[in-house]
Design a protein around this motif. Structure first.
Motif, PDB file in Angstrom:
ATOM      1  N   SER A  32       0.782  -1.257  -0.004  1.00  0.00           N
ATOM      2  CA  SER A  32      -0.027  -0.146  -0.019  1.00  0.00           C
ATOM      3  C   SER A  32       0.817   1.417  -0.016  1.00  0.00           C
ATOM      4  N   ALA A  33       2.152   1.190   0.665  1.00  0.00           N
ATOM      5  CA  ALA A  33       2.970   2.381   0.529  1.00  0.00           C
ATOM      6  C   ALA A  33       3.150   2.828  -0.826  1.00  0.00           C
ATOM      7  N   ASP A  34       3.517   1.947  -1.728  1.00  0.00           N
ATOM      8  CA  ASP A  34       3.661   2.220  -3.140  1.00  0.00           C
ATOM      9  C   ASP A  34       2.513   2.760  -3.887  1.00  0.00           C
ATOM     10  N   VAL A  35       1.170   2.492  -3.389  1.00  0.00           N
ATOM     11  CA  VAL A  35       0.065   3.105  -3.796  1.00  0.00           C
ATOM     12  C   VAL A  35      -0.496   4.527  -3.344  1.00  0.00           C
ATOM     13  N   ALA A  36      -0.314   4.554  -1.943  1.00  0.00           N
ATOM     14  CA  ALA A  36      -0.744   5.758  -1.460  1.00  0.00           C
ATOM     15  C   ALA A  36       0.078   6.678  -0.482  1.00  0.00           C
ATOM     16  N   GLY A  37       1.275   5.954  -0.240  1.00  0.00           N
ATOM     17  CA  GLY A  37       2.199   6.485   0.588  1.00  0.00           C
ATOM     18  C   GLY A  37       1.634   5.977   2.105  1.00  0.00           C
ATOM     19  N   PRO A  38       2.124   6.531   3.214  1.00  0.00           N
ATOM     20  CA  PRO A  38       1.786   6.126   4.693  1.00  0.00           C
ATOM     21  C   PRO A  38       0.467   6.664   4.701  1.00  0.00           C
ATOM     22  N   LEU A  39      -0.260   5.663   5.522  1.00  0.00           N
ATOM     23  CA  LEU A  39      -1.721   5.694   5.648  1.00  0.00           C
ATOM     24  C   LEU A  39      -2.067   4.946   7.113  1.00  0.00           C
ATOM     25  N   THR A  40      -3.055   5.842   7.982  1.00  0.00           N
ATOM     26  CA  THR A  40      -3.472   5.196   9.067  1.00  0.00           C
ATOM     27  C   THR A  40      -3.991   3.819   8.687  1.00  0.00           C
ATOM     28  N   ILE A  41      -4.002   2.734   9.282  1.00  0.00           N
ATOM     29  CA  ILE A  41      -4.554   1.481   9.137  1.00  0.00           C
ATOM     30  C   ILE A  41      -5.861   1.349  10.017  1.00  0.00           C
ATOM     31  N   ILE A  42      -5.689   1.797  11.335  1.00  0.00           N
ATOM     32  CA  ILE A  42      -6.827   1.561  12.172  1.00  0.00           C
ATOM     33  C   ILE A  42      -6.780   2.675  12.756  1.00  0.00           C
ATOM     34  N   MET A  43      -8.089   3.095  13.306  1.00  0.00           N
ATOM     35  CA  MET A  43      -8.679   4.371  13.871  1.00  0.00           C
ATOM     36  C   MET A  43      -9.507   4.031  14.898  1.00  0.00           C
ATOM     37  N   SER A  44      -9.903   5.026  15.837  1.00  0.00           N
ATOM     38  CA  SER A  44     -11.068   4.946  16.758  1.00  0.00           C
ATOM     39  C   SER A  44     -12.156   6.030  16.441  1.00  0.00           C
ATOM     40  N   PHE A  45     -13.302   5.473  16.470  1.00  0.00           N
ATOM     41  CA  PHE A  45     -14.395   6.565  16.447  1.00  0.00           C
ATOM     42  C   PHE A  45     -15.747   6.128  17.416  1.00  0.00           C
ATOM     43  N   ALA A  46     -16.547   7.261  17.587  1.00  0.00           N
ATOM     44  CA  ALA A  46     -17.479   7.203  18.510  1.00  0.00           C
ATOM     45  C   ALA A  46     -18.754   7.638  18.103  1.00  0.00           C
ATOM     46  N   THR A  47     -19.890   7.491  18.615  1.00  0.00           N
ATOM     47  CA  THR A  47     -21.117   8.289  18.314  1.00  0.00           C
ATOM     48  C   THR A  47     -21.064   9.620  19.002  1.00  0.00           C
ATOM     49  N   ARG A  48     -21.750  10.611  18.139  1.00  0.00           N
ATOM     50  CA  ARG A  48     -21.813  11.940  18.686  1.00  0.00           C
ATOM     51  C   ARG A  48     -22.556  11.922  20.135  1.00  0.00           C
ATOM     52  N   ARG A  49     -23.509  11.063  20.201  1.00  0.00           N
ATOM     53  CA  ARG A  49     -24.307  10.937  21.322  1.00  0.00           C
ATOM     54  C   ARG A  49     -23.466  10.426  22.594  1.00  0.00           C
ATOM     55  N   PHE A  50     -22.602   9.650  22.347  1.00  0.00           N
ATOM     56  CA  PHE A  50     -21.651   9.002  23.408  1.00  0.00           C
ATOM     57  C   PHE A  50     -20.639  10.225  23.989  1.00  0.00           C
ATOM     58  N   TYR A  51     -20.089  10.782  22.799  1.00  0.00           N
ATOM     59  CA  TYR A  51     -19.101  11.741  23.094  1.00  0.00           C
ATOM     60  C   TYR A  51     -19.702  13.107  23.610  1.00  0.00           C
ATOM     61  N   ASP A  52     -20.670  13.397  23.491  1.00  0.00           N
ATOM     62  CA  ASP A  52     -21.430  14.672  24.035  1.00  0.00           C
ATOM     63  C   ASP A  52     -21.608  14.438  25.527  1.00  0.00           C
ATOM     64  N   ALA A  53     -22.224  13.166  25.592  1.00  0.00           N
ATOM     65  CA  ALA A  53     -22.590  12.672  27.280  1.00  0.00           C
ATOM     66  C   ALA A  53     -21.563  12.243  28.130  1.00  0.00           C
ATOM     67  N   ASN A  54     -20.462  12.158  27.581  1.00  0.00           N
ATOM     68  CA  ASN A  54     -19.229  11.760  28.124  1.00  0.00           C
ATOM     69  C   ASN A  54     -17.912  12.370  27.548  1.00  0.00           C
ATOM     70  N   PRO A  55     -17.863  13.806  27.814  1.00  0.00           N
ATOM     71  CA  PRO A  55     -16.595  14.488  27.359  1.00  0.00           C
ATOM     72  C   PRO A  55     -15.441  14.118  28.054  1.00  0.00           C
ATOM     73  N   LYS A  56     -15.337  13.908  29.288  1.00  0.00           N
ATOM     74  CA  LYS A  56     -14.178  13.653  29.966  1.00  0.00           C
ATOM     75  C   LYS A  56     -13.860  12.384  29.766  1.00  0.00           C
ATOM     76  N   LEU A  57     -14.542  11.072  29.498  1.00  0.00           N
ATOM     77  CA  LEU A  57     -14.268   9.739  29.430  1.00  0.00           C
ATOM     78  C   LEU A  57     -13.536   9.843  27.983  1.00  0.00           C
ATOM     79  N   SER A  58     -14.170  10.668  26.918  1.00  0.00           N
ATOM     80  CA  SER A  58     -13.841  10.661  25.795  1.00  0.00           C
ATOM     81  C   SER A  58     -12.444  11.309  25.597  1.00  0.00           C
ATOM     82  N   ALA A  59     -11.856  12.081  26.422  1.00  0.00           N
ATOM     83  CA  ALA A  59     -10.782  12.865  26.356  1.00  0.00           C
ATOM     84  C   ALA A  59      -9.755  11.957  27.189  1.00  0.00           C
ATOM     85  N   ALA A  60     -10.346  11.082  27.924  1.00  0.00           N
ATOM     86  CA  ALA A  60      -9.401  10.200  28.739  1.00  0.00           C
ATOM     87  C   ALA A  60      -8.985   9.076  27.784  1.00  0.00           C
ATOM     88  N   PHE A  61      -9.920   8.708  26.734  1.00  0.00           N
ATOM     89  CA  PHE A  61      -9.629   7.862  25.875  1.00  0.00           C
ATOM     90  C   PHE A  61      -8.424   8.397  24.843  1.00  0.00           C
TER      91      PHE A  61
END
Length: 361
Positions: free
Chosen positions: A245-274
Motif C-alpha cells: 500500500s505504501a507504493d499506492v498511496a504512501g503512509p496511511l493510518t490503518i486503524i482508527m477509533s471512532f464514536a457516536t456523537r451521542r456518546f461523546y457529548d454525554a461523556n466528554p471527560k471519558l472521551s478525553a481520557a480515551f
C-alpha cells in the motif's frame, strides 16, 4: 512496580481519572466513570471497601478532587487480581470487518469502535445528517503498510489475477484493505476500472484467511492484510507480495477509533481520557517495543515470535499515533468512486476536537 503511572497525553481539566495499574501478572488501563450508573458498575467490579463505606465518593467532583486517593484504592485492589480476569469483566466485543462494525454502531450496540479508516468514512457520510446516529473520529491508532500476498505462482502483478483466484479481505468493499485494493486497481487499470478485482474478493477475518493461505486447501489464493499476517505469509516459500500500500498511496493510518456523537457529548471527560490513553499507548510502544511485542503476543489471536514482532515494529512504515495520517486520501478516493456523497473539506471535519491540534492529514 505497582506505581500509578502518570498519563503522557492530555493533562487538561476534562480528562477522567485514569492510569496504568499493576496486577499480579501485568498491567491494565483504568478509567474511572463519571456518570452515576457507570460508577455503580465500576464499584461492582473493583470491590474495595472504601467505595462502599464512603458514600461521598459517589459524587463525581469529590472523586475528581480525591483523584490520588481513589486511584490508590484501585491500585491496592488491582495488585491481587489477574489482568485477564479484570479484562474479561469489561464490556467489549471483537468484530471482524468494517460492514459488521458499522452495522453495530448504527444499531446502538457500540459506543466506541476501532476499525479501518475507509469503513469509518463510509459510516460518517451515511449518518452525518442523522443526529441520533452521527459518528466522528476519536483518534488514529496505527499507521503503516498493508500487503497483498499470493500463493499462486502465476500471479506476479494485479493483471495476472483471473476468475480462478479468490482474494481474502476482512470486509468486501468497505474494509481498509478492500479500498486499498480498489485504489491499486485504479492506479493499474485506470480510475474507471477501480472495481475490476472486487468480484474476486471474499470476506474473511485475517486469522482465518492466514490459516487458509497456509493450508493451501481452500479457494483462497491471495490475502490482503496488515502485520503480522502479511509478514507471516510473505515469508512462506512460494508466496510473494504483489502490492504494498505504501507504493499506492504512501503512509496511511490503518486503524482508527471512532464514536457516536451521542456518546461523546454525554461523556466528554471519558472521551478525553480515551484520547489521552491512546497517546500513552503510542508513547509506550515507541519507547518499549519489545515489551509491546510481548503484550501483543500474549493477547493476539495469531501466534508469532517476539523477534518477528520486533521486525514489524522496527519497520519505518509502522507508526502508532492519535493523529490520523492520510484520512483525506481515502475520503477523496471514496468520493471519486461514489461510495460517499460528501467530500469533507478537511480531515478535521470528520474528527472530534481533541485531536484537531495534531499534525493529521
Amino acid at each position: 512496580t505497582g506505581e500509578i503511572l502518570g498519563r503522557l497525553g492530555s493533562q487538561g481539566g476534562n480528562t477522567a481519572l485514569a492510569g496504568a495499574l499493576a496486577t499480579s501478572d501485568g498491567y491494565w488501563m483504568v478509567s474511572v466513570p463519571r456518570d452515576p450508573k457507570g460508577w455503580e458498575r465500576f464499584k461492582s467490579l473493583v470491590s474495595h471497601p472504601a467505595f462502599t463505606d464512603d458514600p461521598s465518593l459517589d459524587d463525581w467532583p469529590t472523586r475528581r478532587k480525591r483523584k490520588s486517593e481513589v486511584l490508590g484504592y484501585i491500585a491496592e485492589w488491582s495488585k491481587g487480581q489477574k489482568r485477564d480476569e479484570i479484562v474479561s469483566k469489561v464490556s467489549y466485543r471483537v468484530l471482524d470487518g468494517g460492514n459488521v462494525i458499522n452495522d453495530a454502531m448504527l444499531s446502538g450496540a457500540l459506543d466506541i469502535a476501532s476499525g479501518g479508516v475507509p469503513g469509518f468514512i463510509t459510516l460518517w457520510d451515511k449518518a452525518r445528517n442523522i443526529p441520533q446516529s452521527q459518528v466522528m473520529g476519536l483518534t488514529g491508532v496505527g499507521a503503516g503498510s498493508v500487503w497483498l500476498v499470493t500463493r499462486n505462482p502465476n500471479v506476479q502483478t494485479l493483471a495476472d489475477f483471473t476468475d480462478k483466484d479468490k482474494i481474502a479481505v476482512p470486509g468486501i468493499k468497505t474494509s481498509f484493505v478492500a479500498v486499498v485494493l480498489q485504489m491499486a486497481a485504479a492506479q493499474a487499470f485506470g480510475k474507471e476500472n477501480y472495481a475490476r478485482l472486487d468480484k474476486l474478493t471474499v470476506g474473511m477475518p485475517h486469522p482465518e484467511a492466514l490459516a487458509a493461505m497456509l493450508s493451501g486447501k481452500t479457494e483462497i489464493t491471495a490475502h490482503f492484510s496488515s502485520p503480522p499476517f502479511s509478514y507471516i505469509e510473505n515469508d512462506q516459500p512460494g508466496f510473494r507480495r504483489v502490492v504494498n500500500s505504501a507504493d499506492v498511496a504512501g503512509p496511511l493510518t490503518i486503524i482508527m477509533s471512532f464514536a457516536t456523537r451521542r456518546f461523546y457529548d454525554a461523556n466528554p471527560k471519558l472521551s478525553a481520557a480515551f484520547v489521552a490513553a491512546m497517546d500513552e499507548a503510542a508513547h509506550f510502544v515507541a519507547a518499549n517495543k519489545r515489551e509491546a511485542a510481548r503484550i501483543y503476543i500474549e493477547l493476539a489471536r495469531v501466534k508469532t515470535s517476539e523477534d518477528e514482532m520486533m521486525r514489524m515494529l522496527d519497520d519505518p512504515e509502522t507508526r502508532y499515533s492519535a493523529a490520523p495520517d492520510g484520512a483525506m486520501k481515502y475520503a477523496e478516493f471514496l468520493h471519486m468512486i461514489g461510495t460517499i456523497k460528501t467530500k469533507p473539506a478537511s480531515w478535521k471535519e470528520m474528527f472530534f476536537p481533541p485531536v484537531h491540534d495534531r499534525p493529521g492529514s
